[in-house]
Design a protein around this motif. Sequence first.
Motif, mmCIF file in Angstrom:
data_model
loop_
_atom_site.group_PDB
_atom_site.id
_atom_site.type_symbol
_atom_site.label_atom_id
_atom_site.label_comp_id
_atom_site.label_asym_id
_atom_site.label_seq_id
_atom_site.Cartn_x
_atom_site.Cartn_y
_atom_site.Cartn_z
ATOM 1 N N GLU A 149 -2.569 -0.356 9.424
ATOM 2 C CA GLU A 149 -2.874 -1.421 8.487
ATOM 3 C C GLU A 149 -2.746 -2.777 9.163
ATOM 4 O O GLU A 149 -3.598 -3.660 9.026
ATOM 5 C CB GLU A 149 -1.906 -1.311 7.309
ATOM 6 N N ILE A 189 -7.021 -7.476 0.761
ATOM 7 C CA ILE A 189 -6.098 -8.378 1.461
ATOM 8 C C ILE A 189 -6.831 -9.166 2.544
ATOM 9 O O ILE A 189 -6.594 -10.363 2.732
ATOM 10 C CB ILE A 189 -4.920 -7.582 2.050
ATOM 11 N N LYS A 190 -7.744 -8.500 3.252
ATOM 12 C CA LYS A 190 -8.519 -9.186 4.292
ATOM 13 C C LYS A 190 -9.347 -10.318 3.695
ATOM 14 O O LYS A 190 -9.439 -11.411 4.271
ATOM 15 C CB LYS A 190 -9.439 -8.191 5.010
ATOM 16 N N LEU A 238 -5.999 2.970 -0.135
ATOM 17 C CA LEU A 238 -5.467 2.152 0.948
ATOM 18 C C LEU A 238 -6.563 1.276 1.549
ATOM 19 O O LEU A 238 -6.360 0.079 1.790
ATOM 20 C CB LEU A 238 -4.853 3.059 2.017
ATOM 21 N N ILE A 239 -7.735 1.866 1.785
ATOM 22 C CA ILE A 239 -8.852 1.115 2.357
ATOM 23 C C ILE A 239 -9.282 0.000 1.417
ATOM 24 O O ILE A 239 -9.551 -1.138 1.840
ATOM 25 C CB ILE A 239 -10.032 2.054 2.666
ATOM 26 N N THR A 257 0.810 -1.228 0.000
ATOM 27 C CA THR A 257 0.000 0.000 0.000
ATOM 28 C C THR A 257 0.840 1.275 0.000
ATOM 29 O O THR A 257 0.308 2.362 0.214
ATOM 30 C CB THR A 257 -0.941 0.022 1.220
ATOM 31 N N ARG A 279 -6.669 -2.745 1.444
ATOM 32 C CA ARG A 279 -6.742 -3.402 2.756
ATOM 33 C C ARG A 279 -7.891 -4.404 2.794
ATOM 34 O O ARG A 279 -7.736 -5.533 3.269
ATOM 35 C CB ARG A 279 -6.918 -2.342 3.838
ATOM 36 N N GLU A 280 -9.060 -3.999 2.289
ATOM 37 C CA GLU A 280 -10.214 -4.899 2.281
ATOM 38 C C GLU A 280 -9.966 -6.094 1.370
ATOM 39 O O GLU A 280 -10.395 -7.214 1.667
ATOM 40 C CB GLU A 280 -11.474 -4.138 1.838
ATOM 41 N N THR A 306 4.921 -3.997 5.869
ATOM 42 C CA THR A 306 4.402 -2.641 5.740
ATOM 43 C C THR A 306 5.017 -1.731 6.786
ATOM 44 O O THR A 306 5.562 -2.199 7.786
ATOM 45 C CB THR A 306 2.862 -2.628 5.892
ATOM 46 N N ALA A 308 -5.475 -3.349 11.617
ATOM 47 C CA ALA A 308 -6.788 -3.532 10.988
ATOM 48 C C ALA A 308 -6.966 -4.918 10.379
ATOM 49 O O ALA A 308 -8.090 -5.441 10.370
ATOM 50 C CB ALA A 308 -7.004 -2.470 9.906
ATOM 51 N N ILE A 309 -5.903 -5.537 9.880
ATOM 52 C CA ILE A 309 -6.107 -6.764 9.106
ATOM 53 C C ILE A 309 -5.309 -7.975 9.582
ATOM 54 O O ILE A 309 -5.616 -9.094 9.175
ATOM 55 C CB ILE A 309 -5.797 -6.534 7.606
ATOM 56 N N CYS A 310 -4.318 -7.804 10.449
ATOM 57 C CA CYS A 310 -3.434 -8.921 10.784
ATOM 58 C C CYS A 310 -3.850 -9.661 12.044
ATOM 59 O O CYS A 310 -4.433 -9.085 12.966
ATOM 60 C CB CYS A 310 -1.991 -8.432 10.925
#
Length: 301
Positions: free
Chosen positions: A190, A172-173, A165-166, A157, A169-170, A185, A193-195
């Motif tokens: 980030e 990748i999720k 970015l959002i 990103t 991110r979505e 990253t 939010a996702i890891c």
Amino acid sequence: MSINVTNITKTYGTQKALNSVSFSIKTGEIVGFLGPNGAGKSTLMKILTTYLPTSEGKASVNGFEVSKDDFKVQKSVGYLPEHNPLYLDMYVREFLHFQAEIYKTSKSEIEKIIERTGLSPEANKKIQQLSKGYRQRVGIASALLHDPEVLILDEPTTGLDPNQLIEIRELIKSIGKEKTVLLSTHIMQEVEAICDRVIIINKGSIVLNKNLAELQSGQQQIVEVEFDYRVETVALQKLPNVTKIENPGGHFIYNIYFSTQKDMRSEVFDFAHDNGLKILQLHQKNTTLEKLFVELTSPQK
């Protein structure tokens, strides 16, 4: 384990880029791989994708040893390097057809990947006409084209605007629901939010390897408040779950530490109201992953 790294060391001449690094990643995990520039993140990712040999130690991906079964590793890994290598003069769909031929992937998968990565509106454009966000989508589409079990993303990103970015991110999720993802990253939000887990590397060595839920449950909440009048710390200590009070500079500003995840700003507000005080400013300063990162990777470390 999807990824297993055991005592990996990598040297360039006299410089040790990685120093006996070990960790493992389970199938279906999304793991954030953090570290300052030059810490060894990209070097390790290149080792896991067979681009670089190790100096010492072993690594395996999906049970295949990277030093012996390089072709099998490459078939089971999707890799997006930091500098996304794209042929700018090719059309999006044309580029993905080209990649499918390299992977010997069915052409029918191309349209599925285009739709999944949100490239449908741009599929008939040349890559050089795309925004940075859509170019990253093309890179991710290319990495997913052969349906790998593991996805390795190096700074996916970087340079994106907030909306892009959002969106990435979505994406990748959603990918992480069915694949193992190792994500490098510099954006701490980030990771949060996702890891599922975070690994921090500094000067070639791992300094942290923990689940995010474990880190967040151990965080201290800090509320910074400025009153219009001086308050005795003994009075503030009567607030629930208080562990420490700081009064930096001896002014009317206080840092109040709480041992709870509940937002305690309302309690501080009620305290001020009940004691006839006015609040001039009120901030929550929870210990964040960013602060932890700075503590673990500061130059003094």
